[in-house]
Design an enzyme around this catalytic site. Structure first.
Site, PDB file in Angstrom:
ATOM      1  N   HIS A 133     -26.115 -11.980 -33.471  1.00 24.91           N
ATOM      2  CA  HIS A 133     -26.463 -11.615 -32.094  1.00 24.91           C
ATOM      3  C   HIS A 133     -25.208 -11.553 -31.227  1.00 24.91           C
ATOM      4  O   HIS A 133     -24.955 -10.561 -30.537  1.00 24.91           O
ATOM      5  CB  HIS A 133     -27.455 -12.648 -31.545  1.00 24.91           C
ATOM      6  CG  HIS A 133     -27.812 -12.467 -30.095  1.00 24.91           C
ATOM      7  ND1 HIS A 133     -29.032 -11.990 -29.693  1.00 24.91           N
ATOM      8  CD2 HIS A 133     -27.117 -12.706 -28.944  1.00 24.91           C
ATOM      9  CE1 HIS A 133     -29.078 -11.926 -28.368  1.00 24.91           C
ATOM     10  NE2 HIS A 133     -27.923 -12.365 -27.880  1.00 24.91           N
ATOM     11  N   GLU A 134     -24.408 -12.617 -31.265  1.00 23.66           N
ATOM     12  CA  GLU A 134     -23.201 -12.670 -30.441  1.00 23.66           C
ATOM     13  C   GLU A 134     -22.161 -11.644 -30.881  1.00 23.66           C
ATOM     14  O   GLU A 134     -21.409 -11.108 -30.062  1.00 23.66           O
ATOM     15  CB  GLU A 134     -22.606 -14.082 -30.445  1.00 23.66           C
ATOM     16  CG  GLU A 134     -23.525 -15.169 -29.899  1.00 23.66           C
ATOM     17  CD  GLU A 134     -24.032 -14.913 -28.490  1.00 23.66           C
ATOM     18  OE1 GLU A 134     -23.390 -14.106 -27.756  1.00 23.66           O
ATOM     19  OE2 GLU A 134     -25.061 -15.488 -28.110  1.00 23.66           O
ATOM     20  N   HIS A 178     -22.672  -8.463 -29.038  1.00 25.78           N
ATOM     21  CA  HIS A 178     -22.031  -8.440 -27.716  1.00 25.78           C
ATOM     22  C   HIS A 178     -20.525  -8.195 -27.841  1.00 25.78           C
ATOM     23  O   HIS A 178     -19.948  -7.406 -27.084  1.00 25.78           O
ATOM     24  CB  HIS A 178     -22.271  -9.757 -26.985  1.00 25.78           C
ATOM     25  CG  HIS A 178     -23.677  -9.967 -26.536  1.00 25.78           C
ATOM     26  ND1 HIS A 178     -24.359  -9.043 -25.776  1.00 25.78           N
ATOM     27  CD2 HIS A 178     -24.538 -11.004 -26.727  1.00 25.78           C
ATOM     28  CE1 HIS A 178     -25.579  -9.505 -25.509  1.00 25.78           C
ATOM     29  NE2 HIS A 178     -25.708 -10.686 -26.084  1.00 25.78           N
TER      30      HIS A 178
END
Length: 598
Positions: A385-386, A389
């Site tokens: 997920h990170e 980003h």
């Protein structure tokens, strides 16, 4: 912490072979230079260009300094060195903000000159940024009005602080109690969650009851805080010539309120899927817990009996495999993140407890990630997920010289796309392992509904609360709870039938949502990120090369377009129905697969 440790981030590269003190001094000097330049920066195109160049230089140095200090501070929140340096930076920033206090008014006074400057080829890339300022003209107050509002806001802006003090300091949770009468302490919300996953039903019941009761005991205070919060936000929005607080937020996002209502309408269509998932989940829990009837405190129990754990090296390998559909370049940058120590992997005493990918990335060449890896599948999901980003930051900085940030409206698309690719990859990899499939499916489906249905319940509640303020209708404890119940029925299809204690304790949930007090109407955007991210990932996973091309245009766009136009780069119109139908179809398939794991 030494960067010899390959599982820790290399923050020293932010300093560019300087000391943190010299970087701080450079930042202070640039602040002073920009303050000096601002007074005469609109008189000629040369001076305006020089001002913009200095502003860009300051921004890059600022990003290096802020990230260096804040990330070190998050390694150990008790370290006096970094706390002191953050305070020192805050003091200087305040002086800078005071100096630039009326700068927007100066920009508006010089609108015609600026428009001529940004029409030139040399400065055309700044056009969008200044056009966004010019469009605020009807909402900018004159100098006298602004001073009055500024002074008044200090008197009326304390609701958020009071809420934080109440919920973080004053509210205490009574101990949970085991079936053998042993007390289980719950000093933090994390401890509550551990208790709610306990195999001891008495622990779960008393944890759920005592957690909700702690807020229920302050219902009147919370209700009054919520009312005065929205009254204040709405009043100040109207003073700035917006229709209301929601309209002000929509204006900032360059959308019409009608788009928000359309998102509500489309997410409401997930209601039947939510009910369907609830029935399957109930069957799983009844079977696992050997119960004839479930209570609210039974729903957080972990379903999977798999004890599979993952090392950091295994996790890296899983991420690289799962993200292969995005192509060789994307994979090479993820590998670069691993090799060049962008990531602080392991938990330690005093470390920030969550996970994040840094903001303020213009001028950087590493896009750092903090997490607390615990060897679970949840942690695997967190890092991918990170990475979404951080990869978004990479592609933005590769293309954008000016608009190197990403709006909340679009930010979660990249991370949810990665999460979905991981889920699709693992479901294929473990197609013959029922236990792991069950864990993947229940986590993925739960996350979908918590990010779409649940967040839209919260957002639509806020919308209705503001409508109450607009109409002069009561916003009391009773009316707040009734609105909340109606939202649950509208989006989840559930009628709250159970009455009396301890069930009524949980109704206060709606009054203890931190972001309600933040002064930012935004959580409907999480639903956008979830739905659009799932849509994009499912297309790319199935070999849609056209979507992959559109996705990289999206990743590279930053804030060079309006948020809605950025989404449109993906061929998606949020006013249409297709993106919601694709998401609905995928979730329906996953619910069917989940039922097969019974």
């Amino acid at each position: 912490m030494s960067n010899i440790n390959k599982n820790n981030w290399d923050l020293e590269s932010l300093l560019n072979n300087k000391s943190v003190d010299s970087l701080f001094d450079e930042w202070v000097e640039l602040n002073k230079e920009l303050i000096t330049l601002k007074d005469d920066c609109f008189s000629t195109i040369e001076k305006f260009s020089n001002f913009l160049d200095k502003e860009d230089e300051l921004g890059k140095v600022s990003n290096r300094l802020m990230n260096y200090v804040s990330n070190h501070n998050n390694e150990d929140l008790t370290d006096e060195k970094w706390i002191s340096l953050e305070q020192k930076i805050a003091f200087e920033k305040n002086k800078f903000h005071i100096a630039f206090g009326g700068f927007v008014n100066e920009i508006l006074k010089n609108e015609e000159a600026i428009k001529k400057y940004i029409a030139s080829d040399k400065l055309s890339e700044h056009k969008r940024g200044y056009d966004l300022i010019f469009r605020t003209k009807p909402h900018i107050l004159n100098e006298v009005e602004n001073k009055i509002i500024s002074k008044a806001s200090r008197a009326f802006g304390g609701v958020s602080d009071m809420f934080s003090i109440l919920t973080d300091s004053d509210i205490r949770f009574e101990d949970a109690v085991s079936s053998k009468g042993k007390k289980v302490k719950m000093p933090t919300k994390a401890d509550v969650m551990l208790c709610l996953r306990s195999n001891d039903r008495k622990v779960r019941e008393t944890a759920w009851t005592n957690f909700n009761k702690a807020y229920y005991n302050f219902e009147n205070t919370l209700a009054a805080s919520l009312y005065h919060n929205y009254l204040s936000l709405n009043t100040f929005s109207k003073l700035h010539n917006y229709d209301d607080y929601v309209a002000a937020a929509a204006f900032d996002d360059e959308i019409d309120k009608s788009l928000i209502l359309n998102i509500y309408k489309n997410v409401e269509q997930f209601k039947n899927l939510s009910l369907k998932f609830g029935k399957v989940l109930k069957k799983h829990l009844l079977k696992k817990l050997k119960l004839e009837k479930l209570e609210p405190w039974d729903y957080s129990v972990t379903l999977s009996t798999s004890n599979k754990t993952y090392t950091i090296e295994e996790t890296k390998g899983i991420c690289l495999e799962a993200l292969k559909p995005l192509g060789d370049e994307y994979i090479s940058i993820v590998q670069k993140a691993f090799d060049e120590q962008w990531i602080s992997w392991m938990p330690q005493k005093g470390k920030y407890s969550g996970a994040y990918s840094i903001g303020g990335t213009r001028g950087l060449d590493k896009y750092y990630i903090l997490m607390n890896f615990d060897k679970t599948l949840v942690s695997v999901n967190t890092i991918i997920h990170e990475l979404g980003h951080s990869m978004n930051s990479y592609y933005i900085n590769k293309k954008q010289k000016v608009y190197a940030d990403v709006s909340i409206f679009c930010a979660e698309v990249a991370s949810i796309c990665n999460e979905t690719l991981l889920a699709l990859h693992l479901l294929k990899k473990y197609q013959n392992d029922k236990n792991i499939r069950k864990e993947i499916l229940v986590n993925t489906i739960r996350e979908f509904f918590s990010t779409t249905t649940r967040q839209i319940i919260f957002s639509n509640f806020e919308y209705e609360a503001v409508e109450c303020i607009n109409k002069g209708a009561p916003l009391t404890k009773e009316s707040i709870i009734e609105i909340y119940k109606s939202m649950i029925e509208k989006y989840e299809g559930k009628k709250i039938k159970k009455k009396g204690k301890p069930y009524e304790y949980s109704y206060s949930t709606i009054m203890r949502i931190p972001h309600f007090y933040s002064g930012n109407f935004y959580v409907y955007k999480y639903a956008i990120g979830q739905i659009v991210g799932l849509y994009v990932a499912s297309k790319i996973f199935n070999g849609d090369e056209e979507m992959k091309k559109k996705y990289f245009d999206f990743l590279s766009s930053g804030e060079s377009l309006s948020p809605h136009d950025t989404i449109k780069l993906l061929g998606i119109d949020l006013n249409g129905e297709e993106v919601y139908k694709v998401a609905s179809k995928q979730i329906d398939e996953w619910i069917k697969e989940f039922e097969l794991t019974l």
